[in-house]
Motif scaffolding. Structure first.
Motif, PDB file in Angstrom:
ATOM      1  N   GLY A 153       0.915  -1.251   0.067  1.00 17.83           N
ATOM      2  CA  GLY A 153      -0.087  -0.071  -0.030  1.00 17.83           C
ATOM      3  C   GLY A 153       0.659   1.101  -0.029  1.00 17.83           C
ATOM      4  O   GLY A 153       0.295   2.274   0.185  1.00 17.83           O
ATOM      5  N   GLY A 154       2.231   0.997  -0.173  1.00 14.39           N
ATOM      6  CA  GLY A 154       2.763   2.472  -0.283  1.00 14.39           C
ATOM      7  C   GLY A 154       3.240   2.822   0.831  1.00 14.39           C
ATOM      8  O   GLY A 154       3.823   3.971   1.072  1.00 14.39           O
ATOM      9  N   THR A 155       2.979   2.033   1.901  1.00  9.69           N
ATOM     10  CA  THR A 155       3.401   2.428   3.673  1.00  9.69           C
ATOM     11  C   THR A 155       5.118   2.720   3.555  1.00  9.69           C
ATOM     12  O   THR A 155       5.693   1.657   3.257  1.00  9.69           O
ATOM     13  N   ASN A 156       5.475   3.712   4.334  1.00 15.40           N
ATOM     14  CA  ASN A 156       6.915   4.137   4.621  1.00 15.40           C
ATOM     15  C   ASN A 156       7.743   3.680   3.443  1.00 15.40           C
ATOM     16  O   ASN A 156       8.867   3.453   3.687  1.00 15.40           O
ATOM     17  N   VAL A 157       7.474   4.185   2.225  1.00 11.73           N
ATOM     18  CA  VAL A 157       8.332   4.021   0.987  1.00 11.73           C
ATOM     19  C   VAL A 157       9.031   5.289   1.160  1.00 11.73           C
ATOM     20  O   VAL A 157       8.426   6.737   0.871  1.00 11.73           O
ATOM     21  N   TYR A 158      10.386   5.446   1.030  1.00 13.70           N
ATOM     22  CA  TYR A 158      11.239   6.783   0.925  1.00 13.70           C
ATOM     23  C   TYR A 158      11.842   6.637  -0.475  1.00 13.70           C
ATOM     24  O   TYR A 158      12.897   5.713  -0.644  1.00 13.70           O
ATOM     25  N   VAL A 159      11.504   7.535  -1.392  1.00 14.01           N
ATOM     26  CA  VAL A 159      12.217   7.727  -2.199  1.00 14.01           C
ATOM     27  C   VAL A 159      13.249   8.831  -2.272  1.00 14.01           C
ATOM     28  O   VAL A 159      13.062   9.992  -1.905  1.00 14.01           O
ATOM     29  N   GLY A 160      14.704   8.422  -2.494  1.00 11.42           N
ATOM     30  CA  GLY A 160      15.726   9.006  -2.267  1.00 11.42           C
ATOM     31  C   GLY A 160      15.694  10.416  -2.640  1.00 11.42           C
ATOM     32  O   GLY A 160      15.864  11.415  -2.242  1.00 11.42           O
ATOM     33  N   SER A 161      15.382  10.552  -3.957  1.00 10.29           N
ATOM     34  CA  SER A 161      15.441  11.778  -4.869  1.00 10.29           C
ATOM     35  C   SER A 161      14.312  13.021  -4.153  1.00 10.29           C
ATOM     36  O   SER A 161      14.506  14.148  -4.552  1.00 10.29           O
ATOM     37  N   GLU A 162      13.260  12.316  -3.554  1.00  9.82           N
ATOM     38  CA  GLU A 162      12.344  13.421  -3.128  1.00  9.82           C
ATOM     39  C   GLU A 162      12.480  13.530  -1.615  1.00  9.82           C
ATOM     40  O   GLU A 162      11.398  13.836  -0.880  1.00  9.82           O
ATOM     41  N   THR A 163      13.343  13.082  -1.011  1.00 15.70           N
ATOM     42  CA  THR A 163      13.407  12.990   0.323  1.00 15.70           C
ATOM     43  C   THR A 163      14.833  13.888   0.914  1.00 15.70           C
ATOM     44  O   THR A 163      15.670  13.767   0.411  1.00 15.70           O
ATOM     45  N   ASP A 164      14.581  14.657   1.817  1.00 18.11           N
ATOM     46  CA  ASP A 164      15.968  15.543   2.307  1.00 18.11           C
ATOM     47  C   ASP A 164      16.714  14.711   3.115  1.00 18.11           C
ATOM     48  O   ASP A 164      16.454  13.509   3.447  1.00 18.11           O
ATOM     49  N   ASP A 165      18.066  15.358   3.310  1.00 17.23           N
ATOM     50  CA  ASP A 165      19.292  14.514   3.764  1.00 17.23           C
ATOM     51  C   ASP A 165      18.958  14.072   5.532  1.00 17.23           C
ATOM     52  O   ASP A 165      19.097  12.651   5.640  1.00 17.23           O
TER      53      ASP A 165
END
Length: 346
Positions: free
Chosen positions: A244-256
């Protein structure tokens, strides 16, 4: 497995499959209903005057797969079909569409909660209905948290009181950690060269998040966590056993800071996480209908999700989103798919 839904990104470099949905996938009912709705829209009917629209109706292939598996199971009777899931799931309308289709095709079908089914004389029942085929939609990971409430359901599986589709064994390959095995050449020596090449060509490089050294696709040996921390734009972090897309972190859209925190959580969490090579998300222009009745054309990210039913591809659904995390449960949308060709006049 009897049926699955594959989540794919069509890219200029080829098709990449990011996830396998083997355990209890949804979407066949939605896809069929959306196809019927779209074909009845005035704008689509006008479009169809100039173009041939072909769609694969997935429900007949699904029913055929259920019946073939039931016969292989040893079933001789005209089977009753039970679609089994929690009563409060968001995909209940998908199940209603399928139940009604099974009934129209001449099969008694019911929707049942795994907490309410009962074992009687070695057979599984939902109320007065004996379940010969259990079309299992309850997700295994959720079922495991409620074993005390679903004892008759799980016991029925153990003693073969009904034909369960899909088997709980599908959970092994559903887990995203399975991709870490499939994309590690050192683990694939039992496969032919062609099979290894195909896997590595169409699956994104994946590793289980842990303090370890590993080999990148280019052969470079690196400290996994250090490399992922320094190259976040190239990766995606996600739990291995979630959906369900839970807790997915896309690096290019996430800050450091958020990326570092997510990486620390992934290393320390008792549950497995994976880090996956980020695949460029395909983008197309879609017509967007607004509440005031107007349309605009806007770029949307999308993925393609073919259904694999009883050994054949039968239909697909496309999901769209403004976010790189493309999931209906996470706020995205879905549309049916058609093969389009011009109508050549004589």
């Amino acid at each position: 497995m009897v049926w699955t839904r594959l989540d794919a990104f069509p890219t200029p470099d080829g098709i990449f499959f990011l996830e396998f949905n083997h355990d209890a996938p949804a979407g066949v009912g939605y896809s069929a209903a959306m196809t019927e709705i779209y074909l009845d829209l005035p704008i689509v009917r006008r479009f169809a005057e100039q173009y041939v629209l072909e769609s694969d109706e997935p429900r007949p292939a699904l029913l055929a797969a259920l019946l073939a598996t039931y016969r292989d199971f040893g079933g001789q009777e005209h089977p009753n079909i039970g679609i089994v899931d929690w009563t409060d799931v968001r995909t209940s309308s998908d199940q209603i569409i399928l139940r009604d289709y099974f009934i129209r095709e001449g099969y008694h079908a019911v929707i049942a909660d795994p907490r309410e089914v009962e074992l009687r004389d070695g057979r599984l029942y939902a109320g007065d209905t004996r379940l010969d085929i259990v079309y299992r939609r309850v997700v295994t990971s959720e079922l495991l948290t409620k074993l005390d409430e679903t004892r008759d359901f799980t016991t029925a599986y153990e003693i073969r009181a009904a034909c369960f589709i899909n088997s709980f064994r599908c959970r092994v390959s559903e887990n995203k950690a399975f991709f870490a095995f499939l994309t590690d050449p050192s683990q694939l020596s039992f496969l032919s060269d062609e099979a290894r090449t195909t896997l590595l060509k169409h699956l994104p490089w994946t590793r289980i998040v842990a303090e370890q050294h590993t080999t990148l696709p280019n052969g470079q040996r690196v400290d996994l966590c250090e490399h992922v921390a320094c190259h976040r734009a190239a990766f995606v972090l996600k739990p291995a056993d979630a959906y369900g897309g839970t807790n997915v972190y896309v690096g290019s859209e996430t800050d450091d800071a958020t990326w570092e925190q997510a990486l620390r959580r992934a290393v320390r969490d008792d549950a497995l996480w994976v880090v996956q090579q980020r695949v460029a998300t395909p983008v197309e222009t879609f017509p967007i209908h607004h509440a005031d009745g107007t349309f605009t054309f806007e770029p949307m990210k999308y993925n393609a999700n073919p259904f694999y039913l009883g050994g054949q591809i039968a239909g697909a659904v496309v999901r769209t989103s403004r976010s790189a995390v493309i999931n209906v449960s996470a706020g995205g949308g879905s549309i049916p798919t058609f093969t389009v060709a011009p109508r050549w006049s004589a």
